[in-house]
Design an enzyme around this catalytic site. Structure first.
Site, mmCIF file in Angstrom:
data_model
loop_
_atom_site.group_PDB
_atom_site.id
_atom_site.type_symbol
_atom_site.label_atom_id
_atom_site.label_comp_id
_atom_site.label_asym_id
_atom_site.label_seq_id
_atom_site.Cartn_x
_atom_site.Cartn_y
_atom_site.Cartn_z
ATOM 1 N N CYS A 135 -4.045 -1.157 -1.891
ATOM 2 C CA CYS A 135 -4.340 0.318 -2.149
ATOM 3 C C CYS A 135 -5.483 0.472 -3.373
ATOM 4 O O CYS A 135 -4.945 -0.170 -4.594
ATOM 5 C CB CYS A 135 -3.032 0.827 -2.508
ATOM 6 S SG CYS A 135 -3.068 2.592 -3.052
ATOM 7 N N ASN A 136 -6.318 1.080 -3.252
ATOM 8 C CA ASN A 136 -7.399 1.435 -4.337
ATOM 9 C C ASN A 136 -6.809 2.251 -5.258
ATOM 10 O O ASN A 136 -7.170 1.767 -6.432
ATOM 11 C CB ASN A 136 -8.574 2.162 -3.844
ATOM 12 C CG ASN A 136 -9.635 1.529 -3.035
ATOM 13 O OD1 ASN A 136 -10.434 0.623 -3.571
ATOM 14 N ND2 ASN A 136 -9.213 1.062 -1.857
ATOM 15 N N THR A 137 -5.862 3.059 -5.183
ATOM 16 C CA THR A 137 -5.376 3.941 -6.035
ATOM 17 C C THR A 137 -4.402 3.050 -6.977
ATOM 18 O O THR A 137 -4.438 3.199 -8.143
ATOM 19 C CB THR A 137 -4.600 4.995 -5.559
ATOM 20 O OG1 THR A 137 -5.410 5.722 -4.380
ATOM 21 C CG2 THR A 137 -4.039 6.193 -6.564
ATOM 22 N N ASP A 163 0.884 -1.002 0.139
ATOM 23 C CA ASP A 163 0.137 0.081 0.132
ATOM 24 C C ASP A 163 0.951 1.137 -0.207
ATOM 25 O O ASP A 163 2.156 1.193 0.102
ATOM 26 C CB ASP A 163 -0.937 0.089 1.135
ATOM 27 C CG ASP A 163 -1.845 1.157 1.313
ATOM 28 O OD1 ASP A 163 -2.130 1.647 0.178
ATOM 29 O OD2 ASP A 163 -1.908 1.890 2.482
ATOM 30 N N SER A 164 0.362 2.344 -0.423
ATOM 31 C CA SER A 164 1.143 3.638 -0.222
ATOM 32 C C SER A 164 1.552 3.876 1.271
ATOM 33 O O SER A 164 2.439 4.695 1.471
ATOM 34 C CB SER A 164 0.090 4.822 -0.747
ATOM 35 O OG SER A 164 -0.889 4.999 0.058
ATOM 36 N N TYR A 189 -0.505 8.411 -2.551
ATOM 37 C CA TYR A 189 -0.494 8.353 -4.067
ATOM 38 C C TYR A 189 -1.716 8.966 -4.657
ATOM 39 O O TYR A 189 -1.834 9.028 -5.903
ATOM 40 C CB TYR A 189 -0.669 6.694 -4.121
ATOM 41 C CG TYR A 189 0.528 5.638 -4.147
ATOM 42 C CD1 TYR A 189 1.675 6.244 -3.404
ATOM 43 C CD2 TYR A 189 0.547 4.508 -4.607
ATOM 44 C CE1 TYR A 189 2.935 5.531 -3.205
ATOM 45 C CE2 TYR A 189 1.521 3.685 -4.289
ATOM 46 C CZ TYR A 189 2.606 4.026 -3.677
ATOM 47 O OH TYR A 189 3.741 3.372 -3.509
ATOM 48 N N GLY A 190 -2.634 9.224 -4.102
ATOM 49 C CA GLY A 190 -4.047 9.704 -4.440
ATOM 50 C C GLY A 190 -4.034 11.020 -5.288
ATOM 51 O O GLY A 190 -4.854 11.102 -6.107
ATOM 52 N N GLU A 250 -3.510 9.308 8.630
ATOM 53 C CA GLU A 250 -2.192 9.089 8.739
ATOM 54 C C GLU A 250 -1.608 9.701 9.952
ATOM 55 O O GLU A 250 -0.856 9.865 10.634
ATOM 56 C CB GLU A 250 -1.338 9.504 7.470
ATOM 57 C CG GLU A 250 -1.717 8.618 6.292
ATOM 58 C CD GLU A 250 -0.539 7.467 6.132
ATOM 59 O OE1 GLU A 250 0.544 7.548 6.711
ATOM 60 O OE2 GLU A 250 -0.884 6.311 5.581
ATOM 61 N N CYS A 263 -10.781 3.375 -0.140
ATOM 62 C CA CYS A 263 -9.594 3.511 -0.099
ATOM 63 C C CYS A 263 -9.235 2.636 1.341
ATOM 64 O O CYS A 263 -10.015 2.660 2.092
ATOM 65 C CB CYS A 263 -9.494 5.083 0.452
ATOM 66 S SG CYS A 263 -7.848 5.462 0.800
ATOM 67 N N THR A 264 -8.121 2.239 1.074
ATOM 68 C CA THR A 264 -8.091 1.224 2.282
ATOM 69 C C THR A 264 -7.656 1.847 3.477
ATOM 70 O O THR A 264 -7.648 1.138 4.578
ATOM 71 C CB THR A 264 -6.820 0.460 1.995
ATOM 72 O OG1 THR A 264 -5.674 1.082 1.464
ATOM 73 C CG2 THR A 264 -7.015 -0.813 0.664
ATOM 74 N N HIS A 265 -7.422 3.131 3.483
ATOM 75 C CA HIS A 265 -7.269 3.814 4.632
ATOM 76 C C HIS A 265 -8.399 3.894 5.386
ATOM 77 O O HIS A 265 -8.689 4.239 6.631
ATOM 78 C CB HIS A 265 -6.796 5.216 4.346
ATOM 79 C CG HIS A 265 -5.316 5.370 4.459
ATOM 80 N ND1 HIS A 265 -4.584 4.709 3.029
ATOM 81 C CD2 HIS A 265 -4.219 5.651 5.064
ATOM 82 C CE1 HIS A 265 -3.247 5.163 3.218
ATOM 83 N NE2 HIS A 265 -3.198 5.430 4.513
#
Ligand code: DGL
Length: 281
Positions: free
Chosen positions: A84-86, A21-22, A53-54, A163, A195-197
């Protein structure tokens, strides 16, 4: 005559599932993988040196995805999960063309969960600017059920807040309220946390969306997709094994890693550092 004692060959360490992931958001997918597949070892890389990354271009995200996959291959990954979706929206097609091991992203699993959950046929998707602009969710949902209408909203401020660890905070609440306003007016009954966040903000998002909106994320469905792929490709670890989790970051460990660990009930332990600039082989 001297007797040479026959050396027992050391059993090769099990090949891990490689996950990237980012940043730390992909740990939401790792938590689901650990729960469903406890026998599997996982090697996770969070690209903390280059998150987010978004807002980046397709070419950059493709390059980053190749580099992180190179690091995972060096760890003998048997399969790669792009958590990571992006990177799933923009980097997975190229990875599938270039890598010889199976690669799975998080978009299709999230789309499947949404189509299953909606009753009204109106689904909302929130994600990074790059994910939303790629229209990857529209395509994936349409492929499953062309009658489902998709409404999207980019939410670029959410990843930095997550984050930063501002999971329960009035500032985060008011930003969520502003982002969701239009989507909720369009009458969606299902909202994809694209978004995985975002699962780390699940409680705050649910408060704003209200009890009639079902929140779906890709984590659980991605874990199921990985389980299926491991079986199909005969790559599953023996059932009796106990998988271990290793976490590497491309920059020094972010304090928020510990928050994610707690929020997700994950045992991360020591993290390693990995440099990305020489990763492509
Ligand atoms: N976790 C990433 C995703 O699922 C987004 C975070 C970022 O912008 O890097 O899209």
């Amino acid at each position: 005559m001297k007797q040479t004692s026959a050396r027992k060959p050391t059993p090769a360490a099990p090949q891990p599932i490689g996950v990237f992931d980012s940043g730390i958001g992909g740990l939401t997918v790792v938590a689901a993988l650990r729960k469903l597949l406890p026998a599997e070892s996982i090697f996770y890389i969070g690209d903390t040196a280059r998150v987010p990354y978004g807002g980046k271009s397709q070419a950059t995200i493709e390059r980053y995805s190749q580099e992180l996959s190179g690091l995972l291959l060096a760890e003998r990954a048997k399969l790669i999960v792009v958590a990571c979706n992006t990177a799933s929206a923009l980097g997975v097609p190229r990875l599938r063309e270039t890598l010889r091991i199976p690669v799975t992203g998080v978009i299709e699993p999230g789309a499947q969960a949404a189509v299953k959950a909606t009753r009204s046929g109106k689904v909302g998707v929130i994600g990074t600017r790059a994910t939303i602009a790629s229209r990857a969710y529209e395509r994936a949902i349409e492929a499953l059920d062309a009658k489902v209408k998709v409404f999207t909203e980019p939410c670029p401020l959410l990843v930095p807040l997550i984050e930063e660890g501002w999971l329960e905070d009035p500032v985060t609440d008011s930003i969520i309220a502003r982002y969701l306003e239009k989507l909720l007016r369009s009458g969606v009954d299902t909202l994809v946390l694209g978004c995985t966040h975002y699962p780390l903000l699940r409680a705050a998002i649910q408060r704003h969306a209200g009890p009639d909106v079902t929140l779906v994320d890709s984590a659980q469905n991605t874990a199921l997709a990985v389980q299926k792929l491991l079986r199909q490709q005969k790559l599953a670890a023996p059932r009796a094994s106990v998988g271990k989790l290793q976490v590497a970051l491309t920059d020094q460990s972010s304090a928020f890693l510990r928050v994610a660990e707690q929020a997700l009930g994950l045992q991360v332990g020591d993290t390693k550092l990995r440099a990305v600039q020489h990763a492509v082989g």
